[in-house]
Structures are given as structure tokens and as C-alpha cells.
Design a protein around this motif. Structure first.
Motif, PDB file in Angstrom:
ATOM      1  N   VAL A  75       0.863  -1.179   0.000  1.00 10.63           N
ATOM      2  CA  VAL A  75       0.000   0.000   0.000  1.00 10.63           C
ATOM      3  C   VAL A  75       0.903   1.233   0.000  1.00 10.63           C
ATOM      4  CG1 VAL A  75      -1.746   1.278   1.287  1.00 10.63           C
ATOM      5  CG2 VAL A  75      -1.852  -1.216   1.171  1.00 10.63           C
ATOM      6  N   THR A  76       0.628   2.138  -0.913  1.00  7.13           N
ATOM      7  CA  THR A  76       1.404   3.364  -1.054  1.00  7.13           C
ATOM      8  C   THR A  76       0.458   4.555  -1.093  1.00  7.13           C
ATOM      9  OG1 THR A  76       1.303   3.303  -3.465  1.00  7.13           O
ATOM     10  CG2 THR A  76       3.182   2.163  -2.414  1.00  7.13           C
ATOM     11  N   THR A  77       1.035   5.718  -0.887  1.00  6.65           N
ATOM     12  CA  THR A  77       0.257   6.949  -1.010  1.00  6.65           C
ATOM     13  C   THR A  77      -0.342   7.048  -2.408  1.00  6.65           C
ATOM     14  OG1 THR A  77       1.646   8.032   0.632  1.00  6.65           O
ATOM     15  CG2 THR A  77       0.379   9.463  -0.810  1.00  6.65           C
ATOM     16  N   GLU A  78       0.412   6.622  -3.411  1.00  9.05           N
ATOM     17  CA  GLU A  78      -0.079   6.676  -4.798  1.00  9.05           C
ATOM     18  C   GLU A  78      -1.297   5.787  -4.993  1.00  9.05           C
ATOM     19  OE1 GLU A  78       3.910   8.153  -4.465  1.00  9.05           O
ATOM     20  OE2 GLU A  78       3.171   6.159  -3.939  1.00  9.05           O
ATOM     21  N   ARG A  79      -1.305   4.613  -4.392  1.00  9.96           N
ATOM     22  CA  ARG A  79      -2.475   3.714  -4.522  1.00  9.96           C
ATOM     23  C   ARG A  79      -3.690   4.299  -3.821  1.00  9.96           C
ATOM     24  NH1 ARG A  79      -1.823  -2.181  -2.907  1.00  9.96           N
ATOM     25  NH2 ARG A  79      -3.872  -2.257  -3.906  1.00  9.96           N
ATOM     26  N   ILE A  80      -3.471   4.904  -2.652  1.00 12.35           N
ATOM     27  CA  ILE A  80      -4.591   5.536  -1.938  1.00 12.35           C
ATOM     28  C   ILE A  80      -5.144   6.682  -2.781  1.00 12.35           C
ATOM     29  CG2 ILE A  80      -5.268   6.795   0.137  1.00 12.35           C
ATOM     30  CD1 ILE A  80      -2.918   5.258   1.565  1.00 12.35           C
ATOM     31  N   ALA A  81      -4.253   7.510  -3.324  1.00 15.20           N
ATOM     32  CA  ALA A  81      -4.673   8.638  -4.154  1.00 15.20           C
ATOM     33  C   ALA A  81      -5.420   8.148  -5.388  1.00 15.20           C
ATOM     34  CB  ALA A  81      -3.460   9.481  -4.559  1.00 15.20           C
ATOM     35  N   ALA A  82      -4.959   7.060  -5.985  1.00 12.08           N
ATOM     36  CA  ALA A  82      -5.635   6.520  -7.172  1.00 12.08           C
ATOM     37  C   ALA A  82      -7.055   6.067  -6.827  1.00 12.08           C
ATOM     38  CB  ALA A  82      -4.823   5.364  -7.765  1.00 12.08           C
ATOM     39  N   PHE A  83      -7.228   5.424  -5.668  1.00 12.93           N
ATOM     40  CA  PHE A  83      -8.567   5.009  -5.254  1.00 12.93           C
ATOM     41  C   PHE A  83      -9.469   6.219  -5.068  1.00 12.93           C
ATOM     42  CE2 PHE A  83     -11.665   4.487  -1.861  1.00 12.93           C
ATOM     43  CZ  PHE A  83     -12.438   3.468  -2.392  1.00 12.93           C
ATOM     44  N   ILE A 120      -2.129  16.681  -1.143  1.00 11.36           N
ATOM     45  CA  ILE A 120      -1.007  16.148  -0.384  1.00 11.36           C
ATOM     46  C   ILE A 120      -0.488  17.296   0.491  1.00 11.36           C
ATOM     47  CG2 ILE A 120       1.262  15.046  -0.486  1.00 11.36           C
ATOM     48  CD1 ILE A 120      -0.922  13.347  -1.779  1.00 11.36           C
ATOM     49  N   ASP A 121      -0.414  17.069   1.814  1.00 10.82           N
ATOM     50  CA  ASP A 121       0.023  18.143   2.707  1.00 10.82           C
ATOM     51  C   ASP A 121       1.556  18.224   2.763  1.00 10.82           C
ATOM     52  OD1 ASP A 121       0.895  16.170   4.496  1.00 10.82           O
ATOM     53  OD2 ASP A 121      -0.786  16.442   5.872  1.00 10.82           O
ATOM     54  N   ASP A 122       2.051  19.127   3.577  1.00 11.90           N
ATOM     55  CA  ASP A 122       3.491  19.360   3.674  1.00 11.90           C
ATOM     56  C   ASP A 122       4.261  18.144   4.185  1.00 11.90           C
ATOM     57  OD1 ASP A 122       3.073  21.916   2.743  1.00 11.90           O
ATOM     58  OD2 ASP A 122       3.072  22.831   4.734  1.00 11.90           O
ATOM     59  N   ASP A 123       3.590  17.240   4.898  1.00 11.57           N
ATOM     60  CA  ASP A 123       4.229  16.023   5.404  1.00 11.57           C
ATOM     61  C   ASP A 123       4.178  14.882   4.394  1.00 11.57           C
ATOM     62  OD1 ASP A 123       4.793  17.197   7.896  1.00 11.57           O
ATOM     63  OD2 ASP A 123       2.785  16.694   8.638  1.00 11.57           O
ATOM     64  N   GLY A 124       3.533  15.120   3.235  1.00 14.25           N
ATOM     65  CA  GLY A 124       3.404  14.075   2.228  1.00 14.25           C
ATOM     66  C   GLY A 124       2.203  13.176   2.441  1.00 14.25           C
ATOM     67  N   ASP A 125       1.306  13.561   3.352  1.00 12.62           N
ATOM     68  CA  ASP A 125       0.111  12.768   3.642  1.00 12.62           C
ATOM     69  C   ASP A 125      -1.062  13.269   2.805  1.00 12.62           C
ATOM     70  OD1 ASP A 125       1.437  11.311   5.721  1.00 12.62           O
ATOM     71  OD2 ASP A 125       1.130  13.043   7.045  1.00 12.62           O
ATOM     72  N   ILE A 126      -1.948  12.353   2.463  1.00 15.14           N
ATOM     73  CA  ILE A 126      -3.173  12.722   1.752  1.00 15.14           C
ATOM     74  C   ILE A 126      -4.163  13.266   2.766  1.00 15.14           C
ATOM     75  CG2 ILE A 126      -5.120  11.855   0.416  1.00 15.14           C
ATOM     76  CD1 ILE A 126      -3.230   9.727  -0.706  1.00 15.14           C
ATOM     77  N   THR A 127      -4.795  14.377   2.432  1.00 17.07           N
ATOM     78  CA  THR A 127      -5.798  14.969   3.311  1.00 17.07           C
ATOM     79  C   THR A 127      -6.914  15.560   2.457  1.00 17.07           C
ATOM     80  OG1 THR A 127      -6.178  16.491   5.155  1.00 17.07           O
ATOM     81  CG2 THR A 127      -4.614  17.201   3.464  1.00 17.07           C
ATOM     82  N   GLY A 128      -8.085  15.622   3.043  1.00 20.21           N
ATOM     83  CA  GLY A 128      -9.233  16.196   2.353  1.00 20.21           C
ATOM     84  C   GLY A 128     -10.369  16.410   3.329  1.00 20.21           C
ATOM     85  N   THR A 129     -11.429  16.980   2.828  1.00 23.57           N
ATOM     86  CA  THR A 129     -12.595  17.276   3.653  1.00 23.57           C
ATOM     87  C   THR A 129     -13.788  16.476   3.130  1.00 23.57           C
ATOM     88  OG1 THR A 129     -11.750  19.503   4.031  1.00 23.57           O
ATOM     89  CG2 THR A 129     -14.074  19.133   4.519  1.00 23.57           C
ATOM     90  N   TRP A 130     -14.428  15.741   4.024  1.00 26.02           N
ATOM     91  CA  TRP A 130     -15.629  14.981   3.710  1.00 26.02           C
ATOM     92  C   TRP A 130     -16.716  15.427   4.672  1.00 26.02           C
ATOM     93  CZ3 TRP A 130     -10.943  13.280   2.378  1.00 26.02           C
ATOM     94  CH2 TRP A 130     -10.811  12.619   1.165  1.00 26.02           C
ATOM     95  N   GLU A 131     -17.844  15.860   4.120  1.00 21.05           N
ATOM     96  CA  GLU A 131     -18.975  16.332   4.931  1.00 21.05           C
ATOM     97  C   GLU A 131     -18.538  17.418   5.914  1.00 21.05           C
ATOM     98  OE1 GLU A 131     -22.220  15.219   4.524  1.00 21.05           O
ATOM     99  OE2 GLU A 131     -21.531  13.960   2.865  1.00 21.05           O
ATOM    100  N   GLY A 132     -17.543  18.215   5.526  1.00 26.71           N
ATOM    101  CA  GLY A 132     -17.082  19.318   6.355  1.00 26.71           C
ATOM    102  C   GLY A 132     -16.036  18.950   7.394  1.00 26.71           C
ATOM    103  N   HIS A 133     -15.621  17.697   7.448  1.00 30.11           N
ATOM    104  CA  HIS A 133     -14.659  17.223   8.445  1.00 30.11           C
ATOM    105  C   HIS A 133     -13.344  16.864   7.755  1.00 30.11           C
ATOM    106  CE1 HIS A 133     -18.201  16.963  10.967  1.00 30.11           C
ATOM    107  NE2 HIS A 133     -18.765  16.246  10.016  1.00 30.11           N
ATOM    108  N   ARG A 134     -12.240  17.202   8.390  1.00 28.56           N
ATOM    109  CA  ARG A 134     -10.913  16.931   7.828  1.00 28.56           C
ATOM    110  C   ARG A 134     -10.523  15.474   8.070  1.00 28.56           C
ATOM    111  NH1 ARG A 134      -8.402  18.922   4.071  1.00 28.56           N
ATOM    112  NH2 ARG A 134      -8.885  20.981   4.844  1.00 28.56           N
ATOM    113  N   PHE A 135     -10.018  14.818   7.020  1.00 25.99           N
ATOM    114  CA  PHE A 135      -9.519  13.438   7.109  1.00 25.99           C
ATOM    115  C   PHE A 135      -8.099  13.381   6.573  1.00 25.99           C
ATOM    116  CE2 PHE A 135     -13.973  12.610   7.561  1.00 25.99           C
ATOM    117  CZ  PHE A 135     -14.072  11.426   8.265  1.00 25.99           C
ATOM    118  N   TRP A 136      -7.317  12.455   7.154  1.00 21.02           N
ATOM    119  CA  TRP A 136      -5.957  12.187   6.688  1.00 21.02           C
ATOM    120  C   TRP A 136      -5.843  10.693   6.417  1.00 21.02           C
ATOM    121  CZ3 TRP A 136      -7.229  15.347  10.684  1.00 21.02           C
ATOM    122  CH2 TRP A 136      -6.783  16.667  10.640  1.00 21.02           C
ATOM    123  N   PHE A 137      -5.021  10.354   5.452  1.00 21.50           N
ATOM    124  CA  PHE A 137      -4.730   8.966   5.114  1.00 21.50           C
ATOM    125  C   PHE A 137      -3.230   8.791   5.336  1.00 21.50           C
ATOM    126  CE2 PHE A 137      -8.290  10.597   2.861  1.00 21.50           C
ATOM    127  CZ  PHE A 137      -9.255   9.619   3.019  1.00 21.50           C
TER     128      PHE A 137
END
Length: 170
Positions: free
Chosen positions: A32-40, A50-67
Motif C-alpha cells: 500500500v502506497t500513497t499513490e495507490r490511496i490517491a488513485a482510489f 497532499i500536505d506538507d508532510d506528504g500525507d493525503i488529506t481532504g474534507t468529507w462532509e465538512g470534516h478533515r480526514f488524513w490517510f
């Protein structure tokens, strides 16, 4: 003798078949890689960055999530969400009780509170050790579980504590 149906019938029928076919490429667990998560996430039409730490982040239903890929070898996938609201000190006990109830009654996500500037942040996490990799379907299931159960948690909390101010969007 009656023909077997259900799981036992499938097991007996499969036992009498010839050698198994080679698994399809998408059925073989791969790292499992960041690229595979991003592709999904991209295939699902989700917006993220992608944040400054290289983590995937986004907002779902107004709430922040990180992968996050954690652990010494980056094989522990964690889907972490933060409730869009900050809890004030006077609501601490009620939110702690709600978190305990949630953790007692449900498997996912694990809920915890963290002291932050100006109050308490409420987090939900789904963590899975994928040391041996994951198929695309397995990866999608973990990501979907983390997002779906996280949003359910935050909706339940919003129903318990209406009228709070939301965090500003990034």
C-alpha cells in the motif's frame, strides 16, 4: 441424497474442481502506497491534496480526514478524521461519555479527544496493518470504512451537541 446448497455446497463443489486458476493481477496483494490511496480516491471522484508532510488529506462532509501510512515500514494504514467542531470545556464530560459509548458499542472508528488550543478536538481513526499488502478491493474497503464510519461518528456528535461553531475550512 439432496444436493447441498449454501456455503457447504460451494465448499464441496469447489473441492472437486481441478487446479485453481492463477489469480487475476488485481486479486494479488501489493504494498500500500500513497499513490495507490490517491488513485482510489481519484477513481471515486473525491477531491484531496497532499500536505506538507506528504500525507493525503481532504474534507468529507465538512470534516478533515488524513490517510496516513505509519509504522517503521509504513505498512499501517490509518484513516483519521477530525470533527469540524471544537468542544468547549463545559461540554467535555458529555463528549467523553459519548466517545466511551461509541467505543463500547462499535468497532470503528476508535474515538478520542485531544487538547488543542482553545478546546478539545474529537478524532476518529480506523487503523489496519497491511504488512503483507492489500488488493485494490481490500484497500478500497479500508478507506471507505474509515471515511464512512468517521462521518457517521461526527454526524452523531453533531446531533448531540447542536449549535457549535464549525472550524474554518483550510
Amino acid at each position: 441424497m439432496r444436493p447441498q446448497t449454501g456455503w457447504l455446497g460451494r465448499l464441496l463443489r469447489n473441492a472437486t474442481k481441478g487446479p485453481a486458476e492463477a489469480p487475476h493481477e488485481s486479486d494479488v496483494p501489493t504494498p500500500v502506497t500513497t499513490e495507490r490511496i490517491a488513485a482510489f480516491l481519484t477513481r471515486r471522484g473525491y477531491r484531496f491534496r497532499i500536505d506538507d508532510d506528504g500525507d493525503i488529506t481532504g474534507t468529507w462532509e465538512g470534516h478533515r480526514f488524513w490517510f496516513l501510512l505509519l509504522g517503521p515500514h509504513g505498512t499501517l494504514l490509518q484513516v483519521r478524521g477530525r470533527w469540524a467542531r471544537t468542544v468547549g470545556g463545559d461540554e467535555r464530560l458529555g463528549v467523553l461519555q459519548a466517545a466511551n459509548d461509541w467505543n463500547r458499542d462499535r468497532i470503528w472508528p476508535k474515538v478520542y479527544l485531544r487538547e488543542e488550543d482553545g478546546g478539545l478536538g474529537v478524532y476518529g481513526e480506523v487503523s489496519v496493518d497491511l504488512e503483507h499488502g492489500a488488493t485494490d478491493d481490500q484497500l478500497g474497503q479500508v478507506v471507505s470504512c474509515g471515511l464512512g464510519t468517521g462521518v457517521q461518528l461526527f454526524s452523531a456528535l453533531s446531533a448531540l451537541l447542536p449549535g457549535q461553531e464549525d472550524l474554518p475550512e483550510e
